[in-house]
Design an enzyme around this catalytic site. Structure first.
Site, mmCIF file in Angstrom:
data_model
loop_
_atom_site.group_PDB
_atom_site.id
_atom_site.type_symbol
_atom_site.label_atom_id
_atom_site.label_comp_id
_atom_site.label_asym_id
_atom_site.label_seq_id
_atom_site.Cartn_x
_atom_site.Cartn_y
_atom_site.Cartn_z
ATOM 1 C CB SER A 89 -0.948 -0.004 1.531
ATOM 2 O OG SER A 89 -2.210 -0.775 1.199
ATOM 3 C CE1 TYR A 175 -5.383 2.723 3.627
ATOM 4 C CE2 TYR A 175 -5.515 0.171 4.041
ATOM 5 C CZ TYR A 175 -4.604 1.177 3.290
ATOM 6 O OH TYR A 175 -2.883 1.548 2.859
ATOM 7 C CB THR A 343 1.957 1.079 7.012
ATOM 8 O OG1 THR A 343 0.763 1.332 6.582
ATOM 9 C CG2 THR A 343 2.467 1.591 7.933
#
EC number: 3.5.2.6
Length: 388
Positions: A89, A175, A343
């Site tokens: 990601s 998300y 991250t």
């Protein structure tokens, strides 16, 4: 013992026993920086069972590289700054910059309805969803992953057409690869280029990221690390919208260059004005959830941070859960006093990038094992705090 591409005599008592605030009072030598990095990461690598890691630290105006362990255990191939790792990601930061570049060049507007770029979406649930909502995971509850049944364009549009939101757009952050992935695909649609070619032409090549790819060419395969899960070698297979959401592979050398461009866009050569503006805009603060500000790909916290709050936010128990957001209208421009980070992971890789523009420091950590995000953030914070 972990292999390192740095001198093994790094840890000498006089440096290692200084308190961190003492080190930070004057400019540190490369050896002192290396001591800080090694003292932090060597125990982490051993405790987490990470086969290999490439690290780049930006400090005092230049990068410093640290390489640990193996890119390929079976072949005995060590990690170097030219080893290719899956970013997972962290790829979303590239998608964010590409989307902002599309905005700067007039082929997409974040405030446009999604349906302007996807006439396939005729359902009433889409009429109030804007491109910005897709880019910031606030469309109303798109899931983390597309279902396994989505394997081609036909099934992709069928899925989005039948999807029903849980919330109104712009209220909750959930998300989602299905959200930013669709954003990336639609943002570049009017360029007539594939997403991969758009990224190459307008992001990778202008930033001189010569070892950053979505599809790794045959000539570079020997630099591609194996990821490891449960001790077995694995590599990612990209599903639908995988290129846009988690598909980039890169090296620590390229990633520190990318970090420098994002930390100091004004340093880009003349002639890159639109890309410079896109990079700056990707760090705009569009939504706020707690102390976290959502940019395009990037997530930001005002500096100085509450480290325990940032570390907690990075854990899946918070990061992947729906969170109420406040829309910032107009968006707040990029703030140099920020902790800017992302991250990323695939089944066999774990990546982390963070920088503080005002402090002119940052770190990239690329590992060939997926290990917990809070461990990454804690280690990066400890290192950057010691460098200040």
């Amino acid at each position: 013992m972990m292999k390192k591409s740095i001198i093994n005599t790094l840890i000498f008592t006089s440096i290692a026993t200084f308190p961190l605030y003492t080190l930070a009072q004057t400019k540190l030598t490369e050896l002192q920086v290396a001591t800080i990095v090694n003292n932090t990461l060597t125990p982490l690598l051993e405790k987490q069972g990470i086969p290999g890691m490439a690290v780049a630290v930006f400090y005092d105006g230049k990068p410093q590289f640290f390489n640990y362990g193996m890119a390929d255990i079976k072949a005995g191939r060590p990690v170097t700054e030219n080893t290719l790792f899956e970013l997972g990601s962290v790829s979303k930061t590239f998608t964010g910059v590409a989307g902002e570049y599309a905005m700067q060049t007039g082929i997409m507007n974040l405030n446009d309805p999604v349906t302007e770029y996807a006439p396939e979406l005729t359902g009433s649930q889409w009429k109030d969803v804007k491109m910005l909502h897709l880019a910031t995971y606030t469309a109303g509850g798109l899931p983390l992953q597309l279902p396994d049944s989505v394997t081609d364009q036909k099934s992709l549009w069928q899925y989005y057409q039948q999807w029903q939101p849980q919330w109104a757009p712009g209220v909750m952050r959930n998300y989602s690869n299905a959200s930013i992935g669709l954003f990336g695909a639609l943002a570049v649609k009017r360029s007539q280029l594939t997403f991969e070619n758009y990224m190459k032409e307008y992001v990778f090549q202008p930033l001189k990221l010569d070892h950053t790819f979505i599809t790794i060419p045959e000539s570079m395969q020997s630099n591609y690390a194996w990821g490891y899960k449960d001790g077995q070698p694995v590599r990612v297979t990209l599903g639908m919208l995988g290129e846009e959401a988690y598909g980039v592979k890169s090296t620590s050398q390229d990633m520190v260059r990318f970090m420098q461009a994002n930390m100091d866009p004004e340093s880009l050569p003349a002639g890159n004005d639109k890309l410079k503006e896109a990079i700056i805009a990707s760090q705009s603060r569009y939504f706020q959830a707690g102390d976290m500000f959502q940019g395009l790909g990037w997530e930001m916290y005002s500096w100085p941070i509450n480290p325990q709050g940032v570390i907690a936010d990075s854990g899946n128990d918070i990061a992947l859960k729906p969170r109420k957001v406040e829309a910032l209208v107009p968006a707040q421009p990029a703030v140099r006093a920020s902790w800017v980070h992302k991250t990323g992971a695939t089944n066999g890789f774990g990546a982390y990038i963070v920088f503080i523009p005002e402090e002119k420091v940052g770190i990239v950590m690329l590992a060939n094992k997926n290990y917990p995000n809070p461990v990454r953030v804690q280690a990066a914070y400890d290192i950057l705090q010691a460098l200040r």
